[in-house]
Motif scaffolding. Structure first.
Motif, short mmCIF file in Angstrom:
data_model
loop_
_atom_site.label_atom_id
_atom_site.label_comp_id
_atom_site.label_asym_id
_atom_site.label_seq_id
_atom_site.Cartn_x
_atom_site.Cartn_y
_atom_site.Cartn_z
N GLN A 50 26.85 6.22 -14.10
CA GLN A 50 25.74 7.13 -13.81
C GLN A 50 25.43 7.19 -12.30
N VAL A 51 25.48 6.04 -11.65
CA VAL A 51 25.09 5.98 -10.23
C VAL A 51 26.24 6.41 -9.33
N HIS A 52 27.35 5.73 -9.44
CA HIS A 52 28.51 6.05 -8.61
C HIS A 52 29.15 7.36 -9.05
N GLY A 53 29.23 7.54 -10.36
CA GLY A 53 29.87 8.74 -10.92
C GLY A 53 29.17 10.02 -10.50
N SER A 54 27.85 9.98 -10.40
CA SER A 54 27.13 11.20 -10.01
C SER A 54 27.39 11.51 -8.54
N ARG A 55 27.50 10.48 -7.74
CA ARG A 55 27.79 10.71 -6.31
C ARG A 55 29.19 11.31 -6.15
N VAL A 56 30.15 10.72 -6.85
CA VAL A 56 31.54 11.20 -6.77
C VAL A 56 31.62 12.65 -7.23
N ALA A 57 30.96 12.95 -8.35
CA ALA A 57 31.03 14.31 -8.91
C ALA A 57 30.43 15.34 -7.94
N LEU A 58 29.30 15.02 -7.35
CA LEU A 58 28.64 15.97 -6.45
C LEU A 58 29.42 16.14 -5.16
N ARG A 59 29.95 15.03 -4.65
CA ARG A 59 30.74 15.12 -3.42
C ARG A 59 31.99 15.97 -3.63
N ARG A 60 32.61 15.77 -4.80
CA ARG A 60 33.83 16.51 -5.11
C ARG A 60 33.55 18.00 -5.25
N LEU A 61 32.42 18.32 -5.88
CA LEU A 61 32.08 19.73 -6.12
C LEU A 61 31.62 20.45 -4.86
N PHE A 62 30.84 19.74 -4.02
CA PHE A 62 30.15 20.45 -2.94
C PHE A 62 30.56 20.01 -1.54
N HIS A 63 31.38 18.97 -1.44
CA HIS A 63 31.89 18.54 -0.13
C HIS A 63 30.77 18.26 0.87
N VAL A 64 29.73 17.59 0.40
CA VAL A 64 28.64 17.14 1.28
C VAL A 64 28.46 15.63 1.04
N PRO A 65 27.77 14.93 1.95
CA PRO A 65 27.76 13.46 1.88
C PRO A 65 27.09 12.85 0.63
N VAL A 66 26.02 13.45 0.12
CA VAL A 66 25.27 12.88 -1.03
C VAL A 66 24.90 11.42 -0.71
N ASP A 67 24.08 11.26 0.32
CA ASP A 67 23.78 9.93 0.86
C ASP A 67 22.58 9.24 0.20
N PHE A 68 21.81 9.98 -0.58
CA PHE A 68 20.59 9.38 -1.14
C PHE A 68 20.56 9.56 -2.65
N PHE A 69 19.82 8.66 -3.29
CA PHE A 69 19.76 8.62 -4.75
C PHE A 69 18.30 8.69 -5.18
N CYS A 70 18.08 9.24 -6.36
CA CYS A 70 16.73 9.34 -6.90
C CYS A 70 16.75 8.77 -8.32
N TYR A 71 15.92 7.74 -8.57
CA TYR A 71 15.92 7.07 -9.88
C TYR A 71 15.29 7.99 -10.94
N PRO A 72 16.00 8.27 -12.04
CA PRO A 72 15.39 9.07 -13.11
C PRO A 72 14.11 8.43 -13.62
N ALA A 73 13.08 9.23 -13.74
CA ALA A 73 11.76 8.77 -14.22
C ALA A 73 11.24 7.58 -13.41
N ASP A 128 21.23 15.40 -3.04
CA ASP A 128 21.22 13.99 -3.38
C ASP A 128 21.46 13.81 -4.89
N ALA A 129 21.77 12.58 -5.29
CA ALA A 129 22.20 12.33 -6.68
C ALA A 129 21.05 11.82 -7.53
N HIS A 130 21.04 12.26 -8.77
CA HIS A 130 19.99 11.91 -9.73
C HIS A 130 20.63 11.59 -11.08
N THR A 131 21.78 10.93 -11.02
CA THR A 131 22.62 10.52 -12.17
C THR A 131 23.34 11.69 -12.85
N LEU A 132 24.07 11.35 -13.89
CA LEU A 132 24.79 12.38 -14.66
C LEU A 132 23.88 12.99 -15.72
N THR A 133 23.17 12.12 -16.47
CA THR A 133 22.42 12.61 -17.65
C THR A 133 20.97 12.11 -17.71
#
Ligand SMILES: [Zn+2]
Length: 250
Positions: A169-192, A149-154
């Motif tokens: 940060q939100v959309h970009g992290s999902r795109v980056a992880l999906r591109r790298l790992f070819h998995v859905p990345v369906d959930f997000f976790c808010y930093p702090a 799951d995604a937890h932003t870029l930085t």
């Protein structure tokens, strides 16, 4: 024709009633545990509570197994809540934030002995650098059944960003992880655990199905974008862990 349509409507009503009597009608709260580093805290650690000792972690997982818990991914919980898919009798989600090396070296072997998946909330920036998880280890976690799951870029406080940077940060992290790992990345976790209505909206627009916070308690619908978690601290040990799990309000 008319009779056929009546039968069809009746069948649909029965199907709805059938699913309403299953899991979908009574979505239950599920504990989502929150871990950070799984190693002994160095003397210099600014936040020693973020470090859970590996033997404590192993005992905590053993406690869960002994008490009938079975770890599942957040997606399985989501599917149960939204479609009535089956869950174990005592489900638990074991989430790991940021992407620390010890989540691979220490947590994975313990979870593997139980045949349990973890959930990795990956900060994209943490994929590289000294002590980083690095992509090949993330792939091993995914191969072991972990959910990514995604937890932003930085890891910024998202509530302080302008719209463009929030989206990056939100959309970009999902795109980056999906591109790298070819998995859905369906959930997000808010930093702090920082979010507000605008941040939630960005998370929804980016296509996530839900998001986890640092608010304490069982996760339950309808708050799919403000899911509670249970923070496990280094000072909890086994007894503090057990009392956190047993004192949850159902
Ligand atoms: Zn974090």
């Amino acid at each position: 024709m008319r009779k056929g349509r009546v039968l069809l409507v009746a069948a649909l009503l029965l199907a709805v009633a059938g699913s309403a009597s299953g899991n979908a009608a009574t979505p239950r709260g599920v504990p989502i545990l929150m871990y950070h580093v799984v190693s002994a805290p160095p003397g210099s650690a600014h936040y020693p509570d973020l470090f859970v000792r590996p033997d404590d972690f192993a005992k905590q997982m053993g406690w869960l197994a002994k008490h009938g818990y079975r770890a599942v991914t957040l997606k399985r919980v989501y599917d149960s809540w939204t479609q009535g898919a089956n869950l174990p009798a005592h489900p638990v989600v074991i989430s790991f934030d940021d992407g620390y090396l010890s989540q691979y070296t220490r947590a994975l072997p313990v979870l593997r002995t139980h045949h349990w998946p973890g959930v990795l909330n990956m900060e994209v920036n943490f994929l590289h650098g000294v002590g980083a998880l690095v992509p090949w280890r993330v792939r091993k976690l995914i191969d072991a059944g972990w959910e990514l799951d995604a937890h932003t870029l930085t890891h910024p406080d998202l509530t302080t960003l302008d719209d463009a940077e929030l989206w990056r940060q939100v959309h970009g992290s999902r795109v980056a992880l999906r591109r790298l790992f070819h998995v859905p990345v369906d959930f997000f976790c808010y930093p702090a655990g920082r979010y507000d209505a605008r941040v939630i909206n960005a998370v929804k627009l980016a296509g996530f199905l839900g998001a986890t916070t640092t608010n304490y308690g069982l996760a339950r619908p309808p708050g799919l974008f403000t899911l509670n978690r249970i923070r496990i601290n280094g000072s909890d040990g086994l007894s503090g862990f057990a009392s956190k799990l047993t004192n949850l309000t159902p």
